[in-house]
Design a protein around this motif. Structure first.
Motif, PDB file in Angstrom:
ATOM      1  N   MET A 164       6.704  -2.433   8.213  1.00  0.00           N
ATOM      2  CA  MET A 164       6.281  -1.583   7.100  1.00  0.00           C
ATOM      3  C   MET A 164       4.911  -1.000   7.435  1.00  0.00           C
ATOM      4  O   MET A 164       3.970  -1.738   7.734  1.00  0.00           O
ATOM      5  CB  MET A 164       6.203  -2.357   5.787  1.00  0.00           C
ATOM      6  CG  MET A 164       5.657  -1.518   4.630  1.00  0.00           C
ATOM      7  SD  MET A 164       5.752  -2.337   2.997  1.00  0.00           S
ATOM      8  CE  MET A 164       7.470  -1.998   2.572  1.00  0.00           C
ATOM      9  N   VAL A 165       4.829   0.319   7.386  1.00  0.00           N
ATOM     10  CA  VAL A 165       3.586   1.050   7.637  1.00  0.00           C
ATOM     11  C   VAL A 165       3.072   1.558   6.297  1.00  0.00           C
ATOM     12  O   VAL A 165       3.803   2.218   5.558  1.00  0.00           O
ATOM     13  CB  VAL A 165       3.825   2.229   8.603  1.00  0.00           C
ATOM     14  CG1 VAL A 165       2.558   3.059   8.773  1.00  0.00           C
ATOM     15  CG2 VAL A 165       4.323   1.721   9.952  1.00  0.00           C
ATOM     16  N   VAL A 263       7.965   3.376   5.567  1.00  0.00           N
ATOM     17  CA  VAL A 263       6.611   3.913   5.488  1.00  0.00           C
ATOM     18  C   VAL A 263       6.302   4.210   4.025  1.00  0.00           C
ATOM     19  O   VAL A 263       6.993   5.017   3.394  1.00  0.00           O
ATOM     20  CB  VAL A 263       6.454   5.188   6.337  1.00  0.00           C
ATOM     21  CG1 VAL A 263       5.024   5.712   6.253  1.00  0.00           C
ATOM     22  CG2 VAL A 263       6.852   4.928   7.790  1.00  0.00           C
ATOM     23  N   LEU A 264       5.285   3.554   3.495  1.00  0.00           N
ATOM     24  CA  LEU A 264       4.784   3.862   2.161  1.00  0.00           C
ATOM     25  C   LEU A 264       3.558   4.745   2.308  1.00  0.00           C
ATOM     26  O   LEU A 264       2.720   4.510   3.171  1.00  0.00           O
ATOM     27  CB  LEU A 264       4.400   2.589   1.410  1.00  0.00           C
ATOM     28  CG  LEU A 264       5.472   1.524   1.222  1.00  0.00           C
ATOM     29  CD1 LEU A 264       4.917   0.355   0.406  1.00  0.00           C
ATOM     30  CD2 LEU A 264       6.710   2.094   0.545  1.00  0.00           C
ATOM     31  N   LYS A 295       8.659   6.538   1.630  1.00  0.00           N
ATOM     32  CA  LYS A 295       8.552   6.404   0.181  1.00  0.00           C
ATOM     33  C   LYS A 295       7.141   6.731  -0.267  1.00  0.00           C
ATOM     34  O   LYS A 295       6.183   6.066   0.128  1.00  0.00           O
ATOM     35  CB  LYS A 295       8.915   4.979  -0.238  1.00  0.00           C
ATOM     36  CG  LYS A 295       8.819   4.696  -1.737  1.00  0.00           C
ATOM     37  CD  LYS A 295       9.836   5.497  -2.531  1.00  0.00           C
ATOM     38  CE  LYS A 295       9.769   5.175  -4.019  1.00  0.00           C
ATOM     39  NZ  LYS A 295      10.235   3.814  -4.341  1.00  0.00           N
ATOM     40  N   ARG A 296       6.991   7.782  -1.075  1.00  0.00           N
ATOM     41  CA  ARG A 296       5.687   8.128  -1.621  1.00  0.00           C
ATOM     42  C   ARG A 296       5.427   7.295  -2.871  1.00  0.00           C
ATOM     43  O   ARG A 296       6.285   7.174  -3.747  1.00  0.00           O
ATOM     44  CB  ARG A 296       5.627   9.616  -1.974  1.00  0.00           C
ATOM     45  CG  ARG A 296       4.211  10.090  -2.328  1.00  0.00           C
ATOM     46  CD  ARG A 296       4.184  11.564  -2.698  1.00  0.00           C
ATOM     47  NE  ARG A 296       4.736  11.814  -4.009  1.00  0.00           N
ATOM     48  CZ  ARG A 296       5.822  12.527  -4.257  1.00  0.00           C
ATOM     49  NH1 ARG A 296       6.508  13.087  -3.265  1.00  0.00           N
ATOM     50  NH2 ARG A 296       6.264  12.691  -5.498  1.00  0.00           N
ATOM     51  N   ILE A 297       4.230   6.715  -2.943  1.00  0.00           N
ATOM     52  CA  ILE A 297       3.794   5.949  -4.110  1.00  0.00           C
ATOM     53  C   ILE A 297       2.798   6.811  -4.875  1.00  0.00           C
ATOM     54  O   ILE A 297       1.737   7.162  -4.354  1.00  0.00           O
ATOM     55  CB  ILE A 297       3.132   4.624  -3.700  1.00  0.00           C
ATOM     56  CG1 ILE A 297       4.080   3.797  -2.831  1.00  0.00           C
ATOM     57  CG2 ILE A 297       2.686   3.848  -4.933  1.00  0.00           C
ATOM     58  CD1 ILE A 297       5.352   3.358  -3.520  1.00  0.00           C
ATOM     59  N   GLY A 314       6.933  -4.670  -5.168  1.00  0.00           N
ATOM     60  CA  GLY A 314       8.352  -4.387  -5.363  1.00  0.00           C
ATOM     61  C   GLY A 314       8.990  -3.765  -4.135  1.00  0.00           C
ATOM     62  O   GLY A 314      10.092  -4.147  -3.719  1.00  0.00           O
ATOM     63  N   GLU A 315       8.289  -2.783  -3.539  1.00  0.00           N
ATOM     64  CA  GLU A 315       8.808  -2.157  -2.323  1.00  0.00           C
ATOM     65  C   GLU A 315       8.871  -3.162  -1.180  1.00  0.00           C
ATOM     66  O   GLU A 315       9.832  -3.188  -0.396  1.00  0.00           O
ATOM     67  CB  GLU A 315       7.939  -0.965  -1.934  1.00  0.00           C
ATOM     68  CG  GLU A 315       8.052   0.229  -2.853  1.00  0.00           C
ATOM     69  CD  GLU A 315       9.427   0.867  -2.845  1.00  0.00           C
ATOM     70  OE1 GLU A 315      10.106   0.795  -1.792  1.00  0.00           O
ATOM     71  OE2 GLU A 315       9.830   1.422  -3.880  1.00  0.00           O
TER      72      GLU A 315
END
Length: 322
Positions: A164-165, A263-264, A295-297, A314-315
């Motif tokens: 996860m980045v 990727v967040l 995924k954009r937060i 959650g992600e």
């Protein structure tokens, strides 16, 4: 395609601070918060990193890598979340880069000419995984830690189970030039940045970085811990690491990554950069990694784990469960 100047300027400023910390127990100064939670250091000899271990010593392995000038403390909420889960045991390995946040620079120390920091740190994490007998751990990296995670997963694909980045693109140098900019083309500007950061008076950079970090964290109550990390980081180590980020293009290596990757990211902190433009930048940047999840937060600045902790957890939970 785009020059993301606001985001780049913040990262540039955040790397500028000279250490005044002194080593304790061979690893540097840890905050009282870290001691209060309790942790142990891994039995791993390295002059690039040291590793803190929390949680279930028989649990699944996850490695957390902080960003430029950051300490393992940025992950405390994540550690608390992971280790509080019923029925799920996690052994959490937190990386502390030498020269950042109170840790003495050791092999990351810089002379008149900058030398890499992120790439050798990635190699040390690969050695750590191998020598500690970790079986395909999950890896989570924030900012520069995301770059290190990409290096690790691309150059040692059998070592990483999931990646996860958090808020980083594979070629930050694209922010410093026109469309089609290459790593070689941005070397002159990167060298200028290095010279300015490495040689500027501490007071000027602390002031600049304080303003920058304020813009990187929306949650006011979480800013001081990041500022403390910045003030305790070695100026030249941070400057060299930033130069390396600007001149490192990992896009050609993305296809070597076999681990499932998510990727967040957040909207770039520049009024000209809409969410749609930010989405396009990330889609183009990671086009070479088949199957990547982007995924954009929203409603968050650069430190997603501070500003949108529950969304981040959650992600992360969903990603680790897949």
């Amino acid at each position: 395609m785009f020059r993301v100047l606001g985001f780049a300027a913040m990262l540039f400023a955040a790397s500028a601070a000279q250490t005044q910390a002194r080593a304790q127990d061979g690893h540097g100064v840890h905050s009282e918060q870290g001691h209060a939670h309790g942790h142990q250091h891994a039995n791993f000899a390295s002059d690039r990193i040291h590793v803190r271990i929390d949680g279930d010593m028989d649990g699944r392995d996850i490695i957390l890598i902080p960003g430029l000038s950051s300490s393992p403390e940025i992950w405390q909420g994540t550690v608390d979340h992971l280790t509080a889960q019923d029925g799920v045991g996690w052994r959490v390995h937190r990386i502390h880069v030498q020269g950042f946040a109170g840790a003495p620079a050791e092999a990351n120390a810089q002379g008149a000419t900058p030398t890499p920091v992120a790439a050798p740190v990635a190699e040390e994490i690969a050695r750590y995984i191998r020598e500690q007998g970790l079986i395909k751990p999950a890896v989570v990296g924030h900012s520069m830690g995301g770059t290190i995670g990409l290096m690790l997963a691309a150059r040692h694909p059998d070592s990483v189970g999931k990646l996860m980045v958090v808020d980083m693109i594979p070629f930050m140098g694209a922010m410093f030039g026109p469309p089609g900019t290459t790593a070689e083309a941005v070397v002159p500007v990167a060298d200028q940045i290095w010279a300015a950061q490495a040689n500027s008076p501490r007071e000027a950079y602390v002031a600049q970085a304080t303003t920058a970090i304020t813009g990187m964290i929306n949650t006011e109550s979480r800013r001081e811990e990041a500022l403390e990390d910045m003030r305790g980081s070695d100026q030249k180590v941070s400057a060299a690491a930033f130069r390396e980020l600007v001149t490192t293009d990992l896009r050609p290596e993305l296809a070597k990554i076999t681990a499932p990757t998510e990727v967040l990211y957040v909207k770039f902190n520049d009024p000209r950069m809409t969410p749609q433009i930010t989405d396009a930048v990330y889609q183009m940047s990671f086009a070479g990694l088949p199957g990547v999840t982007l995924k954009r937060i929203d409603d968050s600045a650069h430190f997603i784990m501070f500003d949108q902790a529950q969304a981040f957890y959650g992600e992360l939970d969903a990603f680790l469960a897949r």
